[in-house]
Design a protein around this motif. Sequence first.
Motif, PDB file in Angstrom:
ATOM      1  N   MET A   1       0.807  -1.209   0.000  1.00 28.65           N
ATOM      2  CA  MET A   1       0.000   0.000   0.000  1.00 28.65           C
ATOM      3  C   MET A   1       0.844   1.265   0.000  1.00 28.65           C
ATOM      4  SD  MET A   1      -3.122  -0.464  -0.555  1.00 28.65           S
ATOM      5  CE  MET A   1      -3.371   1.301  -0.439  1.00 28.65           C
ATOM      6  N   ALA A   2       1.996   1.248   0.658  1.00 34.01           N
ATOM      7  CA  ALA A   2       2.875   2.420   0.624  1.00 34.01           C
ATOM      8  C   ALA A   2       3.351   2.678  -0.799  1.00 34.01           C
ATOM      9  CB  ALA A   2       4.058   2.224   1.557  1.00 34.01           C
ATOM     10  N   ASN A   3       3.810   1.639  -1.470  1.00 36.23           N
ATOM     11  CA  ASN A   3       4.292   1.815  -2.846  1.00 36.23           C
ATOM     12  C   ASN A   3       3.166   2.226  -3.788  1.00 36.23           C
ATOM     13  OD1 ASN A   3       6.747   1.038  -1.881  1.00 36.23           O
ATOM     14  ND2 ASN A   3       6.841  -0.922  -2.940  1.00 36.23           N
ATOM     15  N   LEU A   4       1.974   1.625  -3.601  1.00 31.72           N
ATOM     16  CA  LEU A   4       0.850   1.965  -4.464  1.00 31.72           C
ATOM     17  C   LEU A   4       0.421   3.413  -4.251  1.00 31.72           C
ATOM     18  CD1 LEU A   4      -1.340   1.137  -6.497  1.00 31.72           C
ATOM     19  CD2 LEU A   4      -2.723   0.346  -4.560  1.00 31.72           C
ATOM     20  N   THR A   5       0.343   3.847  -2.994  1.00 34.73           N
ATOM     21  CA  THR A   5      -0.045   5.229  -2.712  1.00 34.73           C
ATOM     22  C   THR A   5       0.933   6.208  -3.336  1.00 34.73           C
ATOM     23  OG1 THR A   5      -1.124   4.602  -0.635  1.00 34.73           O
ATOM     24  CG2 THR A   5      -0.484   6.899  -0.876  1.00 34.73           C
ATOM     25  N   LEU A   6       2.215   5.968  -3.167  1.00 39.88           N
ATOM     26  CA  LEU A   6       3.218   6.860  -3.753  1.00 39.88           C
ATOM     27  C   LEU A   6       3.083   6.898  -5.269  1.00 39.88           C
ATOM     28  CD1 LEU A   6       6.366   6.005  -1.595  1.00 39.88           C
ATOM     29  CD2 LEU A   6       5.047   8.127  -1.560  1.00 39.88           C
ATOM     30  N   ARG A   7       2.889   5.731  -5.887  1.00 41.90           N
ATOM     31  CA  ARG A   7       2.788   5.695  -7.346  1.00 41.90           C
ATOM     32  C   ARG A   7       1.569   6.459  -7.843  1.00 41.90           C
ATOM     33  NH1 ARG A   7       0.172   2.331 -10.789  1.00 41.90           N
ATOM     34  NH2 ARG A   7      -0.247   0.727  -9.217  1.00 41.90           N
ATOM     35  N   LEU A   8       0.403   6.255  -7.198  1.00 41.88           N
ATOM     36  CA  LEU A   8      -0.818   6.915  -7.646  1.00 41.88           C
ATOM     37  C   LEU A   8      -0.736   8.427  -7.437  1.00 41.88           C
ATOM     38  CD1 LEU A   8      -3.535   4.403  -6.398  1.00 41.88           C
ATOM     39  CD2 LEU A   8      -2.703   4.714  -8.727  1.00 41.88           C
ATOM     40  N   CYS A   9      -0.151   8.853  -6.317  1.00 34.48           N
ATOM     41  CA  CYS A   9      -0.001  10.293  -6.076  1.00 34.48           C
ATOM     42  C   CYS A   9       0.944  10.919  -7.100  1.00 34.48           C
ATOM     43  CB  CYS A   9       0.501  10.540  -4.661  1.00 34.48           C
ATOM     44  SG  CYS A   9      -0.713  10.198  -3.368  1.00 34.48           S
ATOM     45  N   ARG A  10       2.034  10.255  -7.376  1.00 36.97           N
ATOM     46  CA  ARG A  10       3.000  10.802  -8.336  1.00 36.97           C
ATOM     47  C   ARG A  10       2.409  10.835  -9.735  1.00 36.97           C
ATOM     48  NH1 ARG A  10       7.972   7.355  -5.594  1.00 36.97           N
ATOM     49  NH2 ARG A  10       8.367   8.847  -3.879  1.00 36.97           N
ATOM     50  N   GLU A  11       1.614   9.820 -10.085  1.00 35.39           N
ATOM     51  CA  GLU A  11       0.933   9.853 -11.381  1.00 35.39           C
ATOM     52  C   GLU A  11      -0.074  10.992 -11.455  1.00 35.39           C
ATOM     53  OE1 GLU A  11      -0.752   5.979 -11.798  1.00 35.39           O
ATOM     54  OE2 GLU A  11       1.146   5.027 -12.383  1.00 35.39           O
ATOM     55  N   SER A  12      -0.560  11.449 -10.292  1.00 33.06           N
ATOM     56  CA  SER A  12      -1.495  12.577 -10.247  1.00 33.06           C
ATOM     57  C   SER A  12      -0.772  13.908 -10.140  1.00 33.06           C
ATOM     58  CB  SER A  12      -2.446  12.406  -9.050  1.00 33.06           C
ATOM     59  OG  SER A  12      -3.233  11.242  -9.205  1.00 33.06           O
ATOM     60  N   GLY A  13       0.562  13.885 -10.156  1.00 38.26           N
ATOM     61  CA  GLY A  13       1.326  15.119 -10.257  1.00 38.26           C
ATOM     62  C   GLY A  13       1.830  15.697  -8.955  1.00 38.26           C
TER      63      GLY A  13
END
Length: 306
Positions: free
Chosen positions: A202-214
Motif C-alpha cells: 500500500m505504501a508503494n501503491l499510494t506513492l505511485r498513484l499520487c506521483r501519477e497525479s502530479g
Amino acid sequence: MLNPWRLRLLSRLDTLGTVRAVAQDANLSASSVSQQLAVLEAETRTQLLERTGRRVRLTPAGLMLARRARAILDHMDTVEAELRSLGDEPVGLVRLGAFQSAIHTMAVPAVTRLAGAYPHLDVELLELEPHESIPALRGGDTDVIITTTDFVEQPLGPDLDIVPLATDPIVLVSSGDSPRGPAVLSAYADEPWALDMPQSYMANLTLRLCRESGFEPRVVCRFSNYLMTLQHVEAGLSIALLPGLAVDHRYRVTTRELATPVTRTIAAVVRRGTPLRAGVNVVLEALRQQEPPALAQWTDEGAVNG
C-alpha cells in the motif's frame, strides 16, 4: 543418505543469506550451523560453500541442492501427513500467511470452519504483507499465502500456482465530514497523508498513484496497522488510501472510490510442482468458498461508516 535437517539448514542459508541469520532462525549457534553444513558437504562429497572474506556463499552445486531441498522437504511432509492420516482425513500442520485486511475477513472464518470439520488439522495463521509472504512461500516458511497479484515489486512467477479469490477496491479514506463522490487525487496534493511502512504494497501503491497525479504526498505518519491508520484519519489528522477490506466500520470515516478506479486482485498462492497435501487442499478449498464481506459499499449516498 541426505539428512533432512541439514538440507533444511542449507535451504535456509539460500533464503536468509548468512550463517548467523540461519543460526538465529534455527535457535542454534553459528558454529553449530557451520558444523552441520560441513557434515552435509562430507555426506554429499561435494563442495557446497565457499568463503568470501568473512562470509560464506553457496557454490553452484550448493545453490542447486538448496533449491532442490525445498521440493524434497515438501515431499517428505506430504508422505508424513499421508502416513499419519491412514486415510483421507487431512492432518498435520498447514502454515497460512495472509495480509492484515484478509486475516479477519477471509482467513479466520475459513480456519474456524476447518477447525470444526478436521480436528486433526492444525492451521498456523501468520500475518504477512505481500512483500513478506511471497519470499516466505518461496523459502518454504509457509504452505499457502493470501496475497495480491498486483504487487509489481514481488511478481508471482511460474514457480507459483495462483487461485483467484476476490477483487477489492482501493478507496480514499478521510474524516467523516469530508466531501463525497469519486475522489480526484490531485485535489488532495496539499493534505497530510498516512502511509503504510516503506516498501509495503500500500505504501508503494499510494506513492505511485499520487506521483501519477502530479504530486508528492506530504507524509505525516506511517503505521503497519490499519486500525491505527483509521484512528488517525478519523481524528482529522490525515487521509489515506486503503483497500476496501481494511476499512473497519467502527470508525467514522468517509470512504470514496477513486475517479480512476483502482482494484487489487486477492489470490491464494502455493508453490508449483509440489504434491499438495490433503491439508493444503482443504485450506485452499475453504478459502475459495469463503465469501469476503460486501465490497460494493463505496457509494455517494452511504460513504460514512459508523
